[in-house]
Design an enzyme around this catalytic site. Structure first.
Site, PDB file in Angstrom:
ATOM      1  N   GLU A 195       0.851  -1.197   0.000  1.00 11.24           N
ATOM      2  CA  GLU A 195       0.000   0.000   0.000  1.00 11.24           C
ATOM      3  C   GLU A 195       0.886   1.246   0.000  1.00 11.24           C
ATOM      4  O   GLU A 195       0.622   2.197  -0.709  1.00 11.24           O
ATOM      5  CB  GLU A 195      -0.941  -0.006   1.218  1.00 11.24           C
ATOM      6  CG  GLU A 195      -1.860   1.213   1.238  1.00 11.24           C
ATOM      7  CD  GLU A 195      -2.917   1.199   2.333  1.00 11.24           C
ATOM      8  OE1 GLU A 195      -3.306   0.113   2.789  1.00 11.24           O
ATOM      9  OE2 GLU A 195      -3.354   2.292   2.722  1.00 11.24           O
ATOM     10  N   ARG A 198      -7.449   2.229  13.340  1.00 11.00           N
ATOM     11  CA  ARG A 198      -8.353   1.103  13.105  1.00 11.00           C
ATOM     12  C   ARG A 198      -8.329   0.113  14.274  1.00 11.00           C
ATOM     13  O   ARG A 198      -9.314  -0.568  14.548  1.00 11.00           O
ATOM     14  CB  ARG A 198      -8.069   0.403  11.772  1.00 11.00           C
ATOM     15  CG  ARG A 198      -9.256  -0.397  11.269  1.00 11.00           C
ATOM     16  CD  ARG A 198      -9.016  -1.021   9.905  1.00 11.00           C
ATOM     17  NE  ARG A 198      -9.505  -0.239   8.792  1.00 11.00           N
ATOM     18  CZ  ARG A 198     -10.760  -0.248   8.335  1.00 11.00           C
ATOM     19  NH1 ARG A 198     -11.683  -0.986   8.916  1.00 11.00           N
ATOM     20  NH2 ARG A 198     -11.104   0.482   7.303  1.00 11.00           N
ATOM     21  N   GLU A 205     -10.699  -8.356   3.645  1.00 13.47           N
ATOM     22  CA  GLU A 205     -10.000  -8.487   4.926  1.00 13.47           C
ATOM     23  C   GLU A 205     -10.748  -9.270   6.005  1.00 13.47           C
ATOM     24  O   GLU A 205     -10.132 -10.022   6.761  1.00 13.47           O
ATOM     25  CB  GLU A 205      -9.660  -7.086   5.474  1.00 13.47           C
ATOM     26  CG  GLU A 205      -8.633  -6.340   4.654  1.00 13.47           C
ATOM     27  CD  GLU A 205      -8.592  -4.870   5.016  1.00 13.47           C
ATOM     28  OE1 GLU A 205      -9.532  -4.141   4.631  1.00 13.47           O
ATOM     29  OE2 GLU A 205      -7.644  -4.457   5.696  1.00 13.47           O
TER      30      GLU A 205
HETATM   31  N1  MTE Z   1      -6.253 -11.471  -1.828  1.00 13.42           N
HETATM   32  C1  MTE Z   1      -5.198 -11.792  -2.600  1.00 13.42           C
HETATM   33  N2  MTE Z   1      -5.271 -12.899  -3.367  1.00 13.42           N
HETATM   34  N3  MTE Z   1      -4.060 -11.050  -2.611  1.00 13.42           N
HETATM   35  C2  MTE Z   1      -3.935  -9.929  -1.821  1.00 13.42           C
HETATM   36  O1  MTE Z   1      -2.894  -9.257  -1.842  1.00 13.42           O
HETATM   37  N4  MTE Z   1      -5.006  -8.450  -0.163  1.00 13.42           N
HETATM   38  C3  MTE Z   1      -6.010  -8.362   0.886  1.00 13.42           C
HETATM   39  C4  MTE Z   1      -7.376  -8.796   0.370  1.00 13.42           C
HETATM   40  N5  MTE Z   1      -7.279 -10.059  -0.302  1.00 13.42           N
HETATM   41  C5  MTE Z   1      -5.045  -9.562  -0.981  1.00 13.42           C
HETATM   42  C6  MTE Z   1      -6.209 -10.377  -1.042  1.00 13.42           C
HETATM   43  C7  MTE Z   1      -6.133  -7.014   1.433  1.00 13.42           C
HETATM   44  S1  MTE Z   1      -5.065  -6.523   2.621  1.00 13.42           S
HETATM   45  C8  MTE Z   1      -7.114  -6.168   1.017  1.00 13.42           C
HETATM   46  S2  MTE Z   1      -7.297  -4.634   1.702  1.00 13.42           S
HETATM   47  C9  MTE Z   1      -8.043  -6.523  -0.041  1.00 13.42           C
HETATM   48  O2  MTE Z   1      -7.822  -7.823  -0.558  1.00 13.42           O
HETATM   49  C10 MTE Z   1      -7.900  -5.497  -1.162  1.00 13.42           C
HETATM   50  O3  MTE Z   1      -8.710  -5.769  -2.238  1.00 13.42           O
HETATM   51  P1  MTE Z   1     -10.281  -5.416  -2.249  1.00 13.42           P
HETATM   52  O4  MTE Z   1     -10.389  -4.034  -1.713  1.00 13.42           O
HETATM   53  O5  MTE Z   1     -10.614  -5.545  -3.657  1.00 13.42           O
HETATM   54  O6  MTE Z   1     -10.940  -6.417  -1.365  1.00 13.42           O
HETATM   55  N1  HPA Z   2      -7.589   0.682   5.598  1.00 17.28           N
HETATM   56  C1  HPA Z   2      -6.618   0.340   4.761  1.00 17.28           C
HETATM   57  N2  HPA Z   2      -5.745   1.161   4.292  1.00 17.28           N
HETATM   58  C2  HPA Z   2      -5.819   2.420   4.689  1.00 17.28           C
HETATM   59  C3  HPA Z   2      -6.807   2.850   5.563  1.00 17.28           C
HETATM   60  C4  HPA Z   2      -7.746   1.939   6.035  1.00 17.28           C
HETATM   61  O1  HPA Z   2      -8.653   2.248   6.804  1.00 17.28           O
HETATM   62  N3  HPA Z   2      -6.618   4.148   5.779  1.00 17.28           N
HETATM   63  C5  HPA Z   2      -5.533   4.477   5.062  1.00 17.28           C
HETATM   64  N4  HPA Z   2      -5.050   3.441   4.400  1.00 17.28           N
HETATM   65 MO1  MOS Z   3      -5.315  -4.017   2.920  1.00 16.70          MO
HETATM   66  S1  MOS Z   3      -4.260  -4.082   4.653  1.00 16.70           S
HETATM   67  O1  MOS Z   3      -6.191  -2.574   3.407  1.00 16.70           O
HETATM   68  O2  MOS Z   3      -4.152  -3.499   1.815  1.00 16.70           O
END
Ligand code: MTE
Ligand code: HPA
Ligand code: MOS
Length: 754
Positions: free
Chosen positions: A226, A304, A707
């Site tokens: 990120e 968070r 998540e």
């Molecule tokens: N799934 C896979 N296969 N690879 C990833 O890196 N990241 C996770 C989750 N699932 C991840 C994953 C995290 S930390 C987050 S925040 C979300 O996917 C981000 O994607 P989304 O917002 O589309 O759910």
């Molecule tokens: N979640 C994940 N990533 C972030 C957030 C959050 O709430 N705020 C800033 N970066």
């Molecule tokens: Mo997920 S820890 O918000 O990339």
């Protein structure tokens, strides 16, 4: 519907950073880093490295053309050390060479002497010394102070929880290429293309429009990319800016593990008070977050933790305090759950400690305190709760009583094998807690042959967001999925993106796509009306099997003809739409607001079998009722849930990040850092969807899933703890995750060395 990436993934055709064809003249980068956790550079001689054949340049902080700063939230993180080093693995010099192996050799020739200062690795010590990254944060609900006297039972304790290595399959990396006019194009393995663009602009001293960042997909991020993809991109771009040559840096696994930050370890103190009916009346908790040497995302992660400190429970009186403690470790960062899981672990510890003393199971306490619709979270938002519905459906589907009886029976019959059971409700808020980040854009083109191309700010990292976005367009245009292509994420097509994070990517970018598609469809409707010769202006169009239907009547016009006609009439076939999540806000001066567009709920039960001679264990099953809303892609969502559960189990069991007292990472390879393999995965994972149809801000009512499921993994810790207790009830309950087999063995026999 399958993920649109599946075929290419299986055939090895998907493009990751390392698959981008090299262009002639590419230089390979490698950083020379500090081997001292805290100190002052007293000598830095790069001449031998610079003179090595095949080395093009060696850059140090004074070569930086812009500013030496990559901090995202706070400007406290130099890209390369100037004279002070703050952690082992901090970049000091950048070697640019004709090959990776020459770059590696050159790093060994750099002569650097560092005068060591005292290092801090423990967040509580940092707190005592006043080493805080930001002023501490606090949430208050009700009045704990005046409540303690009316509690029939009060328990206090301490909980510790360790970090976690992201271990995305694709390591960090970037590839910068010069473009006309001294501008730069950067390919980056990042969740945040705009964050990379901003960091590159800062470090090179260029304007953001001079930097193009492109991401086709990444091989996993889990939060680790990120913000922490920025450094490598900035280093490569700096190299390109100075040399005019393409520069690539793809970190080795070893480098990635020791240089990058991880999930934050936390230590916490808690005090919890109950009435005589298992109701929690008051809860006080203080968190000490191990932030590492710079802010990175730690302040947001800390917030968070506070947001999720009461998990899925309603507690009328709460004081939660969180300290962002500065230590001499690589800056810790986002990791699936973003501090929420740590907050939830501590309340679960408090419940686990209280249960035996209240002569009940933890699940009795959990059930008695589930948050209901209309209850307030400590941060002021009212719950629209599915906590009780998910628990109810869970009890309907799984016979918890019988499970417990079977475990008790098994434990009676077996001396050296003991089973443990634990229920784990979850509640996770969806939206970036920083309100301004809850915005996204989508650019949709329909080409004259009727095919559709879409760019959004979303980064595909294996979570299936591209498939979901394609589904949105397919849904609005009633087109087959193969008519829709999702392009790379690129800052020249979509600007000012929020990172793909917070589980909100499909919601934000999907909604923007929905708006763009609907705007185009509205224009197409006018075209249909003009050719179908009807006066009706409120008609609805639909495409079925390639034919256009007007108010459910077949028109004989094909999709292709419609698009040609629209083009002929000079109607725009492109749209750029902007979506901002409505109604989210938060006021930190009061600690109150409505930060989340909605919450995701669920309930799981985990059963483990502990081998009480060896200390190892197996996970018999994890059974879950999970709140999907109405899943737009059950296969992808199931994958997210299963993956999340196993990642959460790894964090709670075998994955043990270990820095020694000098701040050196000892768990620096897969031989010393054990991740869950197929044997560590539950023998059975059973996931029952809780289908809810409340109006929420999820894309097509399909709730975010990225998540939340990780937090079902927490149950494993308590299931192991319960098994240990049935082997040896004299062991004090200890709250120090992860429960590695070594720790389990020590606990089983009452060792104090824990
Ligand atoms: N799934 C896979 N296969 N690879 C990833 O890196 N990241 C996770 C989750 N699932 C991840 C994953 C995290 S930390 C987050 S925040 C979300 O996917 C981000 O994607 P989304 O917002 O589309 O759910
Ligand atoms: N979640 C994940 N990533 C972030 C957030 C959050 O709430 N705020 C800033 N970066
Ligand atoms: Mo997920 S820890 O918000 O990339």
């Amino acid at each position: 519907m399958r993920s649109i990436d599946i075929h290419d993934h299986v055939k090895g055709r998907s493009i990751y950073l390392d698959d981008i064809p090299l262009i002639q003249g590419t230089l390979f980068a490698r950083v020379f880093t500090s081997n001292v956790a805290h100190g002052r550079i007293i000598k830095l001689d790069i001449s031998k490295a610079r003179d090595l054949e095949g080395v093009h340049k060696v850059l140090i902080s004074s070569d930086i053309t812009g500013i030496n700063q990559i901090g995202g939230i706070i400007d406290d993180e130099p890209l390369m050390a100037e004279n002070i080093v703050d952690f082992i693995g901090m970049p000091i010099a950048l070697v640019l060479a004709d090959s990776e192996s020459i770059a590696r050799k050159a790093c060994k020739l750099i002569d650097c002497k560092i005068e060591a200062f005292e290092e801090i690795t423990d967040p509580r010590i940092a707190y005592e010394k006043g080493a805080l990254i930001i002023p501490s944060k606090k949430f208050i609900l009700g009045d704990t102070e005046s409540t303690w006297s009316s509690c029939s039972h009060i328990f206090e304790g301490k909980a510790d929880i360790n970090g976690q290595e992201h271990l995305y399959i694709e390591t960090q990396g970037a590839y910068a290429q010069p473009v006309e006019g001294g501008k730069i194009k950067v390919y980056s393995s990042t969740q945040g293309p705009t964050a990379v663009q901003r960091a590159v602009a800062k470090v090179t001293g260029m304007e953001m429009h001079s930097i193009e960042v492109d991401v086709t997909r990444i091989g996993g991020g889990f939060g680790g990319k990120e913000d922490q993809a920025n450094a490598w991109a900035a280093l490569c771009a700096l190299g390109t800016h100075i040399t005019g040559r393409p520069v690539k840096y793809s970190l080795s696994r070893e480098e990635d593990i020791y240089m990058t930050g991880k999930r934050h370890p936390y230590s916490a103190d808690f005090k919890i008070g109950f009435d005589n009916k298992l109701k929690i009346l008051a809860y006080e908790v203080t968190f000490f977050q191990n932030a590492g040497a710079a802010a990175d995302l730690s302040p947001a992660v800390l917030e968070r933790t506070l947001f999720h400190c009461t998990n899925a429970y309603f507690i009328p009186n709460v004081i939660a305090i969180a300290h962002c403690c500065k230590t001499n470790l690589p800056p810790n960062t986002a990791f699936r759950g973003f501090g929420g899981p740590q907050g939830m672990f501590v309340i679960e510890c408090a419940i686990a400690i209280a249960a035996p003393k209240l002569n009940c199971k933890a699940s009795d306490i959990q059930k008695a305190n589930l948050i209901t619709t209309g209850d307030v979270f400590p941060y002021g938002q009212l719950a629209e709760s599915e906590a009780e519905t998910s628990w109810q459906q869970f009890e309907d589907r799984f016979d918890l009583k019988k499970m417990q009886q079977d475990v008790d029976q098994f434990n009676k019959e077996n001396i050296h094998l003991k089973k443990g059971l634990a229920v784990q409700p979850i509640c996770f808020g969806i939206s970036f807690t920083k309100t301004l980040m809850n915005q996204a854009r989508s650019l949709v083109h329909i080409y004259t042959d009727g095919s559709v191309g879409i760019t959004t700010g979303a980064v595909e990292m294996g979570q299936g967001v591209n498939t979901k976005i394609a589904q949105v367009a397919a849904h609005i245009f009633s087109l087959p999925i193969d008519k829709i292509r999702i392009y790379s994420t690129n800052t020249t097509r979509i600007a000012n993106t929020s990172p793909s994070a917070a589980s909100a990517t499909a919601d934000l970018n999907g909604k923007a796509t929905l708006m763009a598609c609907e705007a185009i469809k509205e224009r197409l409707k006018k075209v249909v009306i003009s050719i179908a010769d009807t006066k009706e202006q409120n008609s609805d169009i639909e495409i079925r099997d390639g034919l256009v239907f007007l108010d459910s009547l077949e028109t004989k016009i094909t999709w292709q003809e419609l698009i040609s006609k629209a083009f002929e009439q000079r109607v725009s076939l492109s749209e750029h739409a902007h979506y901002a999540t409505p109604d989210v806000h938060f006021d930190w001066s009061k600690g109150k607001g409505h930060p989340f567009s909605y919450h995701v709920y669920g309930t799981s039960v985990t059963q483990v079998t502990v081998d009480c001679i060896r200390g190892n264990y197996e996970i018999d099953f994890v059974k879950v009722v999970h709140d999907y809303g109405q899943s737009m892609n059950p296969m992808i969502d199931l994958g997210q849930i299963e993956g999340g559960i196993v990642q959460g189990i790894g964090w709670m069991t075998c994955e043990d990040v270990f820095y020694d007292e000098k701040g050196k990472l000892r768990s620096n390879a897969l031989s010393t850092y054990k991740i869950p393999d197929i044997y560590a995965a539950p023998k059975e994972i059973d996931i029952i969807p809780l289908i809810t149809d409340k109006e929420n801000l999820a894309i097509l009512q399909s709730k975010a899933v990225g998540e939340p499921p990780l937090m079902y993994g927490l149950g494993t810790y308590f299931a192991i703890e319960n098994a240990i207790q049935s082997f040896n009830p004299t062991v004090p309950r200890r709250m120090n995750a992860p429960y590695t087999p070594e720790k389990v063995l020590l606990a089983l026999y009452g060792s104090k060395d824990l």
